[in-house]
Motif scaffolding. Structure first.
Motif, PDB file in Angstrom:
ATOM      1  N   ASP A  50       0.797  -1.224   0.000  1.00 27.79           N
ATOM      2  CA  ASP A  50       0.000   0.000   0.000  1.00 27.79           C
ATOM      3  C   ASP A  50       0.831   1.278   0.000  1.00 27.79           C
ATOM      4  O   ASP A  50       0.300   2.360  -0.236  1.00 27.79           O
ATOM      5  CB  ASP A  50      -0.962   0.013   1.193  1.00 27.79           C
ATOM      6  N   GLU A  51       2.136   1.182   0.258  1.00 25.85           N
ATOM      7  CA  GLU A  51       2.997   2.364   0.240  1.00 25.85           C
ATOM      8  C   GLU A  51       3.563   2.561  -1.167  1.00 25.85           C
ATOM      9  O   GLU A  51       4.348   1.733  -1.640  1.00 25.85           O
ATOM     10  CB  GLU A  51       4.135   2.216   1.243  1.00 25.85           C
ATOM     11  N   PRO A  52       3.199   3.640  -1.861  1.00 22.31           N
ATOM     12  CA  PRO A  52       3.622   3.823  -3.257  1.00 22.31           C
ATOM     13  C   PRO A  52       5.128   3.795  -3.468  1.00 22.31           C
ATOM     14  O   PRO A  52       5.608   3.201  -4.442  1.00 22.31           O
ATOM     15  CB  PRO A  52       3.040   5.199  -3.621  1.00 22.31           C
ATOM     16  N   ILE A  53       5.889   4.420  -2.571  1.00 19.99           N
ATOM     17  CA  ILE A  53       7.342   4.452  -2.738  1.00 19.99           C
ATOM     18  C   ILE A  53       7.939   3.055  -2.590  1.00 19.99           C
ATOM     19  O   ILE A  53       8.798   2.633  -3.377  1.00 19.99           O
ATOM     20  CB  ILE A  53       7.979   5.425  -1.725  1.00 19.99           C
ATOM     21  N   ILE A  54       7.467   2.312  -1.589  1.00 23.65           N
ATOM     22  CA  ILE A  54       7.956   0.949  -1.385  1.00 23.65           C
ATOM     23  C   ILE A  54       7.554   0.071  -2.556  1.00 23.65           C
ATOM     24  O   ILE A  54       8.350  -0.730  -3.052  1.00 23.65           O
ATOM     25  CB  ILE A  54       7.421   0.371  -0.064  1.00 23.65           C
ATOM     26  N   ALA A  55       6.311   0.218  -3.015  1.00 23.68           N
ATOM     27  CA  ALA A  55       5.833  -0.579  -4.142  1.00 23.68           C
ATOM     28  C   ALA A  55       6.683  -0.338  -5.388  1.00 23.68           C
ATOM     29  O   ALA A  55       7.038  -1.273  -6.113  1.00 23.68           O
ATOM     30  CB  ALA A  55       4.368  -0.257  -4.431  1.00 23.68           C
ATOM     31  N   ALA A  56       7.013   0.926  -5.644  1.00 21.71           N
ATOM     32  CA  ALA A  56       7.839   1.265  -6.806  1.00 21.71           C
ATOM     33  C   ALA A  56       9.242   0.693  -6.663  1.00 21.71           C
ATOM     34  O   ALA A  56       9.831   0.203  -7.634  1.00 21.71           O
ATOM     35  CB  ALA A  56       7.897   2.778  -6.979  1.00 21.71           C
ATOM     36  N   ASP A  57       9.772   0.745  -5.441  1.00 21.89           N
ATOM     37  CA  ASP A  57      11.105   0.190  -5.204  1.00 21.89           C
ATOM     38  C   ASP A  57      11.110  -1.315  -5.421  1.00 21.89           C
ATOM     39  O   ASP A  57      12.013  -1.857  -6.080  1.00 21.89           O
ATOM     40  CB  ASP A  57      11.537   0.519  -3.774  1.00 21.89           C
ATOM     41  N   LEU A  58      10.095  -2.002  -4.907  1.00 18.41           N
ATOM     42  CA  LEU A  58       9.998  -3.451  -5.098  1.00 18.41           C
ATOM     43  C   LEU A  58       9.857  -3.800  -6.585  1.00 18.41           C
ATOM     44  O   LEU A  58      10.451  -4.761  -7.065  1.00 18.41           O
ATOM     45  CB  LEU A  58       8.816  -4.010  -4.310  1.00 18.41           C
TER      46      LEU A  58
END
Length: 271
Positions: free
Chosen positions: A153-161
């Motif tokens: 649900d965290e956009p920055i973490i999702a993009a990093d993953l």
């Protein structure tokens, strides 16, 4: 200080590290049941002789060193599998790997041991550990590429993953922020692997989303990411073979994804 006064402290130290030993054993063997058998055998060995722990650089290193000795002496084998499913395929993959490569990679990336600590655990030198880790990275990366869905649900973490997974050569089929969205996307995209956070945007559960998907899609590898891994490593219910703590390191994600895709046989938490 008397032995009686030392024992509780020693037991507490072992108990504190046991969930992580069990996590390592599951990732190594592919199943909770098989991994726990090795963990129990390790504890039984320590009860008979504490010298391996007492002579090690730390209780944690000594515990994993005791496990490694049992793992190697048993032939580093898993329970026999007769079918042609994902576990059987994993056995064939493992047979092609250089001895100790997966162990070194897991100890380094998932369990976060230093090169020196891994050398002590495995009874080798630091140069050999570096060689084993690099060999494992190469073998795992080249083993298989697939389609991966991210539940985060965290956009920055999702993009990093997404970037980390893509760099490994996998295709990211989509990112979902809630349980309902994840179930809809998973059934539509049919991913080969699911990378899931535990707490989602609408306070729904990533565990519930994964279990819904596995019920619909059948068995496939899953990696959970959480800020509180110890809460999920209790031994009271089925647990994931791959569990990454937040904040994670890029190498941890790469190792877990490569291992899970390569091994393709992780167990998941039940709601």
């Amino acid at each position: 200080m008397s032995q009686a006064n030392e024992t509780p402290d020693f037991s507490d130290q072992i108990a504190g590290q046991l969930p992580y030993l069990r996590r390592y054993a599951r990732a190594l063997t592919g199943t909770q049941s098989s991994g726990d058998k090795y963990a129990v055998a390790t504890l039984e060995s320590i009860l008979q002789d504490r010298s391996a722990i007492e002579e090690a650089g730390s209780v944690r290193v000594g515990l994993f060193k005791s496990f490694h000795a049992i793992w190697v002496s048993s032939g580093a084998t898993m329970e026999p599998v007769d079918d042609d499913g994902p576990v059987a395929r994993a056995h064939r993959h493992l047979a092609s790997l250089e001895s100790n490569t997966r162990e070194a990679l897991l100890l380094s990336t998932i369990e976060d041991f230093s090169i020196s600590e891994i050398a002590e655990i495995m009874g080798t030198d630091r140069d050999e550990v570096r060689h084993l880790i690099e060999t494992a990275r190469h073998d795992m990366k080249d083993a298989v590429a697939g389609r991966i869905m991210i539940i985060e649900d965290e956009p920055i973490i999702a993009a990093d993953l997404r970037d980390i997974v893509s760099d490994l050569g996998h295709e990211v089929v989509g990112i979902s922020r809630t349980r309902d969205a994840a179930v809809e996307m998973g059934n539509r995209e049919q991913p080969d692997l699911i990378l899931a956070d535990i707490q989602l945007a609408d306070n729904s559960s990533g565990i519930d989303a994964v279990n819904d998907l596995l019920r619909d899609l059948g068995d496939r590898p899953v990696i959970f990411i959480t800020a509180f891994p110890e809460r999920l490593l209790t031994g009271e219910r089925p647990e994931p073979a791959f569990l990454i703590p937040k904040p994670y390191k890029e190498d941890q994600v790469k190792s877990a994804v490569s291992q899970a895709m390569f091994f393709a046989s992780t167990e998941t938490l039940k709601a």
